[in-house]
Design an enzyme around this catalytic site. Sequence first.
Site, short mmCIF file in Angstrom:
data_model
loop_
_atom_site.label_atom_id
_atom_site.label_comp_id
_atom_site.label_asym_id
_atom_site.label_seq_id
_atom_site.Cartn_x
_atom_site.Cartn_y
_atom_site.Cartn_z
N LYS A 75 -44.00 -19.85 22.72
CA LYS A 75 -45.36 -19.29 22.67
C LYS A 75 -45.28 -17.83 22.27
O LYS A 75 -44.42 -17.09 22.77
CB LYS A 75 -46.00 -19.46 24.04
CG LYS A 75 -47.47 -19.05 24.11
CD LYS A 75 -48.01 -19.27 25.53
CE LYS A 75 -49.49 -19.01 25.63
NZ LYS A 75 -50.01 -19.24 27.00
N SER A 150 -54.00 -22.30 27.02
CA SER A 150 -53.79 -21.45 25.88
C SER A 150 -52.48 -21.72 25.14
O SER A 150 -52.29 -21.24 24.03
CB SER A 150 -53.80 -19.98 26.32
OG SER A 150 -52.74 -19.74 27.23
N SER A 174 -52.62 -23.05 31.63
CA SER A 174 -52.32 -23.01 30.20
C SER A 174 -51.07 -23.74 29.75
O SER A 174 -50.83 -23.83 28.54
CB SER A 174 -52.23 -21.56 29.72
OG SER A 174 -53.52 -21.08 29.47
N1 GLN Z 1 -57.93 -21.18 30.60
C1 GLN Z 1 -57.61 -20.16 31.56
C2 GLN Z 1 -58.09 -18.82 31.06
O1 GLN Z 1 -58.74 -18.80 30.07
C3 GLN Z 1 -56.16 -20.15 31.84
C4 GLN Z 1 -55.37 -19.45 30.82
C5 GLN Z 1 -53.92 -19.43 31.12
O2 GLN Z 1 -53.42 -20.16 31.98
N2 GLN Z 1 -53.23 -18.55 30.44
O3 GLN Z 1 -57.86 -17.81 31.64
#
Ligand code: GLN
Length: 503
Positions: A75, A150, A174
Amino acid sequence: MSRPALPALNIADLQSLLRRREVSPREVLDALQARIEDIDPKVEAYLSIDFEAAAREAEKVDVDLPLGGVPIAIKDIINVAGQPCTCASKILRNYRAPYDATVIRKLRAAGAIPFGKTNMDEFAMGSSTENSSVKLTRNPWDLSRVPGGSSGGSAAAVAADAAFGGLGTDTGGSIRQPAALSGIVGVKPTYGRVSRFGVVAFASSLDQVGPLTKTVRDAALIMTAIAGHDPQDSTSLNEPVPDYVAMLNSNGNLKGVRLGLPKEYMVEGIDPQVKAAVDAAVKQLQSLGAEIIDVSLPHTDYGIAVYYFLATAEASANLARFDGVRYGHRAENPKDLLDHYGRTREEGFGAEVKRRIILGTYVLSSGYYDAYYLRAQKVRELIRQDFAKAFEKADAIVSPTSPVPAFKLGERTADPLQMYLADIFTNTGNLAGICGISVLCGFAKSASRTDSSRGEIDNKQLPIGLQLLGKALDEARILQIAHAYEQSTDWHKARPPLAKIEN
Ligand code: GLN
């Protein structure tokens, strides 16, 4: 004798070929490159790839190491020396990592080759990868849908056989949510189990790095390589790392394992096909010998609100460092220092990142600190206690990973709250600092009209994820349960139609 094309293999199977010297790391890399060139124009999982550097490493890598010769997708929030690290943000568009994150150093020590950086929601803020400032990544099971987020780039790459495994980060879901939506395995380790050194911070009390893989065994392999204490991350736990692979239960028996089913998790709004698949998975776990017990997590309803207060507060502080002074995007011809800061950030950050910084700054402002930030910290403690109580009775907790299968690109972008609700089952795990895994447990059928003028109907299979949450530092247990479940079903053998590789 024919064998499956190399990119279709999971890490464990690839490794046996490498160890028997039936293929060389260079051949593996070349096969993967061909696969990526073929499939990534459709999926768009990668932001940058350095095949030359990877080829140099492939020449000298020791294939007898635990991940010897295995290329891993990373990532784009994790620093890999010499490679771009953009967090899919304009503000870091030209940034190259000056050093390896600890997880990368550990992967290399285990023989893995971190060769490419994957797309993501900008600074990991999102659940669909649509907040990337660079491009949209598509779900290999249905190219009109999101891969989740994400860590959507890593998830889509693995699902499309364009990576053998990947690393993601999980602040509120994420890793687990994109794993669920893309039909693969994803692990969020216990807070502190894996070093965050060299990983760009989003919400420091919640962030963890973890694997995205085709099988539970592969996830155990990567976990064994990356977990452990790091003096450079003061929040990393100084606890021994078990060999998660050796601890996988080979006979698939779950006798004596107590699985808690939280009554609060079968919420309204959960997709009926997700519910049916999770119900069936629970029956399957029972047939393997697990005992299913009711547990209660009464503060679940507050999870989303608490998460978005705390995550945005921490993000507003963490992202203050992007000021255009030492690195990253810099506004041209500023009038003065304030103009320099203001325009650099105005130009560099996307809409969701700005929304979070504003929300987080508000939550921390002196007039609202007590009402929002402090209160959210107190409710976080109640959520932690809910889990502690549940784990007195249960060895692990089962739930859906996401209330819905992959949604259409664009379907939720206009409504941030709808997007935030994607994390309803995952972010309490981050708030409590415990560990979790998502494993494929079935498919939903989607019959959506793709082109109403021609009346075409496309029938797509959309993956559904089962989440298992475990106590802090109990990764071995959730990996064992997930492995036993996976091995007793055929779900993990299903490949997206797009990923089918002709021999
Ligand atoms: N979807 C969540 C957010 O927008 C989690 C994101 C993540 O785990 N990095 O913050």
